[in-house]
Design a protein around this motif. Structure first.
Motif: not given
Length: 488
Positions: A409-417, A303-306
């Protein structure tokens, strides 16, 4: 002795680079002589160069190199085009307008100044770091790249390899008339530098550290040097459209710079911590290198948070910088403490330095232990924010309404990277694992490259992406022998 370099690689302190084209522009400019660059600053561009500008104030001293109609450079370039195709002058002007618009790129919707995509040496010189960053003394990104390349075992220099690739390229990737037109469009003050660069008048880079203890180790240094040598060979530059070649070069440099600083922060943290321990020095070094293969985790099933890697990048940036500052303070407090550079010529130099440093600090064990604990806990090193932003934003997917960044390589997924590579990023990494265009590589080669960069990824995630992008050539039952088809 207080100012002696106590860093592991002698890298400049970094700053966030707002436009990816700047990596290649600064590498190109680094081969111009100091005399020509100083003359350019005094006569044409006191505050640097940008390709285009949205600035509305009249006192902007950044020179825009994108020529407009009725300017001499525009007329010279459009006449070149019209004559080449036997067309009327207005046709040449229209073609040039289209060409200039096609190579123009704004880093974001809020960017004031644009860059020219470095499809030729002339296009590379249409901007510089001062013009795009707005700083009189921006970070020397070309020197950073050269230091990484040299420490990784590069064959020549990053700049001469890049210039050589473009100089020797055939017309398959870019028609000759485009190269000729862009040279004509270049301001006269920049043409002296262009001539110097083509003849490598700037000379070879000096003072680059090449630690013997780093040779052959799986690090971003090795990955960037190997990938850069492969990309700048005649094979690749003649196998793909020049725009794609320029994009691949920017992809390598932004990825290499970011992951190298992440590796450096990891090394700073672990080696400073080891100063206060009694673990065998060689074992410490082996563990540090092994653990560096897993600084970033990529798993499409999380998941995005994990999967959020933002906090770990930030923590490592701040604590690693704090530890680097501590080494400087230790040198001031204990002048007999050796610098790491003194051990660059030894295969076990890093472990030997650790042993020597422990010996020097042993009489002050209690005070040293407290200082180490504070450095590992507070993470308030000077310049830590710049290190964090350099790593994060170099890897982060960029883009605005005018362009889509496929090389992040990284994407911003809401508050998560989260680690979520753009398709072209994986294409670049995988393709340059091969021996050349149209030559397949193996899954093991790609896994090795990702480990060098510091990325840990489950086999299922990697194979899933390769298959979805159409790069996998054989059944995934073939384990690490799975063949990967290069993009060209």
């Amino acid at each position: 002795m207080a100012n002696e370099d106590m860093s592991f690689f002698g890298l400049n302190r970094p700053e966030y680079i707002p436009a990816t084209e700047l990596f290649m522009s600064e590498v190109t400019w680094s081969l111009a002589t100091e005399k020509s660059r100083k003359q350019l600053s005094q006569t044409l561009a006191p505050n640097g160069l940008a390709f285009g500008s949205r600035a509305t104030h009249k006192n902007d001293k950044v020179h825009s190199t994108k020529p407009f109609r009725d300017e001499e450079e525009f007329e010279l370039a459009s006449q070149e085009i019209a004559a080449r195709f036997g067309q009327a002058p207005e046709v040449g002007r229209g073609i040039l307008d289209t060409l200039l618009n096609e190579i123009e790129n704004y880093a974001s919707e809020k960017s004031i100044r644009s860059t020219a995509i470095p499809v030729t040496l002339a296009a590379s010189l249409m901007q510089d770091a001062r013009g795009i960053t707005g700083k009189q003394n921006p970070v020397n990104v070309a020197q950073i790249i050269e230091k990484i390349y040299a420490a990784g075992g590069g064959k020549n220099s990053a700049a001469t390899s890049w210039v050589g690739a473009l100089n020797e390229a055939g017309p398959a990737g870019l028609p000759d008339w485009i190269e000729d037109a862009l040279e004509k469009a270049l301001p006269p003050e920049c043409k002296t530098a262009l001539a110097e660069i083509k003849s490598n008048a700037g000379g070879a880079k000096a003072g680059l550290r090449t630690p013997k203890w780093l040779e052959g180790k799986p690090t971003p240094f090795r990955w960037l040097a190997n990938s850069w040598d492969a990309l700048c060979s005649n094979q690749w530059v003649n196998a793909m459209p020049r725009r794609r070649f320029a994009d691949w070069a920017s992809c390598l440099t932004r990825t290499g710079v970011a992951t190298t600083y992440l590796f450096e922060m990891h090394l700073n943290t672990r080696m400073v911590a080891a100063l206060g321990s009694e673990v065998d020095a060689k074992e410490v070094v082996e563990n540090v290198i092994e653990d560096s293969k897993r600084l970033l985790f990529w798993d499409d099933n999380r998941s995005a948070s994990a999967a959020d890697v933002g906090p770990s990048i930030k923590q490592l940036s701040f604590i690693g910088t704090s530890c680097q500052d501590l080494l400087k303070r230790f040198k001031e407090m204990y002048p007999e403490l050796p610098s790491i550079a003194e051990y660059d010529d030894r295969e076990e130099g890093l472990a030997e330095w650790l042993e020597a440093a422990r010996s020097v600090l042993a009489p002050y064990r209690d005070k040293v232990s407290n200082e180490i604990a504070l450095a590992l806990d507070n993470g308030k090193g000077s310049g830590a924010k710049n290190v964090f932003e350099t790593i994060r934003y170099s890897l982060l997917v960029r883009g605005g309404h005018q362009s889509t960044d496929l090389y992040g390589f990284l994407k911003q997924c809401g508050p998560y990277t989260c680690v979520d590579p753009g398709q072209e990023w994986l294409v670049v990494i995988a393709s340059l694992c091969s021996t050349g265009p149209r030559q397949p590589s193996r899954l093991a080669d790609l896994s090795g490259a990702l480990s060098d960069i510091g990325i840990s990824v489950p086999r299922s995630t990697l194979i899933g992406r390769l298959e979805s992008y159409g790069l996998a050539r054989s059944s995934h039952d073939a384990d690490d022998a799975l063949e990967i088809q290069p993009a060209f």
